[in-house]
Scaffold this active site. Structure first.
Site, short mmCIF file in Angstrom:
data_model
loop_
_atom_site.label_atom_id
_atom_site.label_comp_id
_atom_site.label_asym_id
_atom_site.label_seq_id
_atom_site.Cartn_x
_atom_site.Cartn_y
_atom_site.Cartn_z
N GLU A 43 4.13 4.34 -0.98
CA GLU A 43 2.67 4.21 -0.98
C GLU A 43 2.10 3.74 0.35
OE1 GLU A 43 1.54 1.53 -4.10
OE2 GLU A 43 3.22 0.18 -3.75
N HIS B 85 -0.62 -5.80 -10.36
CA HIS B 85 -2.08 -5.80 -10.44
C HIS B 85 -2.60 -6.10 -11.85
CE1 HIS B 85 -2.51 -4.58 -6.34
NE2 HIS B 85 -1.85 -3.44 -6.51
N ASP C 299 -2.97 3.48 -3.05
CA ASP C 299 -2.57 2.80 -1.81
C ASP C 299 -2.06 3.78 -0.77
OD1 ASP C 299 -3.28 0.20 -2.40
OD2 ASP C 299 -1.37 -0.28 -3.35
#
Length: 268
Positions: A162, A48, A188
């Site tokens: 996650e 990310h 997440d």
């Protein structure tokens, strides 16, 4: 060999605090690595964050490991690939060839995927990793022969828990030989299970799930890591027994510091 403070903390059963790096650049990485002697690891975020695997990881890793006398914080690379069927092999190869001392693989939800990740991190006969980079061993401060001899024992393998499927399979994942740590991605994980993301703390039901993951990791003799956004959160997680705890990120700390200083200035 470059210092590996996270591995040392794991062996000594000491809590290891770290930070998240989301922006590229040699001097940026070095500045973060030099911020505090209490910083034992940095995740270079290629999922990310805005850091490319090539050549961004190699540049950041060299800057981090050379940031302090005797070596900087351990460098862990979070690769972009996700999911059971996504090919993470080539991304792990680039991360490790860039000098990473460990990899963090997102959204690992089965033991089979965890075994694949371990294999990609190990040279034969322990795995299927290829050898050939002319730069990796130099970043570690050893010869090519020494790197081949020691890498399998020093590279940390971490998988992110996650989603709902990963929680259902968490004991099997934790028991995979070669997995060093389970890393909880609270955002997440919460979304996957139908709860709002932490703001800043998770929903009470999600807290129970996170404790289940922590217990599963420790029952298998593995470490458990978690992402926090503040020192206060991190201190609370340390008391709960988490082994590896993110304290802040480069962008978060920078924004908070600028806002804090401006608020102080405007009050005068």
């Amino acid at each position: 060999m470059a210092s590996h403070s996270l591995l040392q903390a794991f062996k000594a059963s000491k809590t290891a605090f770290g930070a998240w790096l989301t922006l590229p650049g040699t001097f940026h990485a070095r500045t973060v690595a030099q911020a505090s002697p209490l910083l034992s690891w940095i995740v270079v975020d290629c999922e990310h964050g805005l850091i490319p695997l090539v050549p961004g990881v190699a540049e950041c890793t060299a800057a981090i490991l050379g940031a302090r006398p005797g070596g900087g914080p351990s460098t862990i690379v979070r690769i972009p690939a996700t999911g059971v069927t996504a090919s993470s092999s080539w991304q792990i190869k680039h991360a490790l060839d860039g000098g990473a001392q460990g990899v963090l693989v997102p959204l690992v939800s089965t033991a089979a995927k965890a075994r694949e990740v371990v294999s990609d991190c190990r040279f034969p006969p322990g795995g299927r990793r290829g050898f050939g980079s002319p730069f990796t061993h130099g970043t570690w401060g050893v010869s090519a022969a020494e790197y081949l001899k020691t890498a399998n024992d020093n590279i940390l393998v971490m998988v992110q828990i996650e989603n709902k499927e990963a929680v259902e399979n968490v004991q099997e994942i934790a028991n995979v030989d070669g997995v060093d740590a389970l890393f909880i991605g609270p955002y997440d994980l919460s979304i996957s299970m139908g709860y709002p993301p932490p703001s800043p703390d998770p929903h009470p039901e999600m807290e129970q799930v996170m404790q289940k993951i922590l217990n599963a990791a420790h029952a298998a003799g593995k470490k458990c890591a978690i992402f926090c956004t503040s020192g206060k959160q991190a201190a609370a997680r340390a008391k709960q027994g988490f082994d590896m705890i993110n304290v802040t990120s480069d962008t978060g700390a920078m924004s908070e510091a600028i806002a804090s200083h401006l608020n102080a200035a405007s009050e005068q």
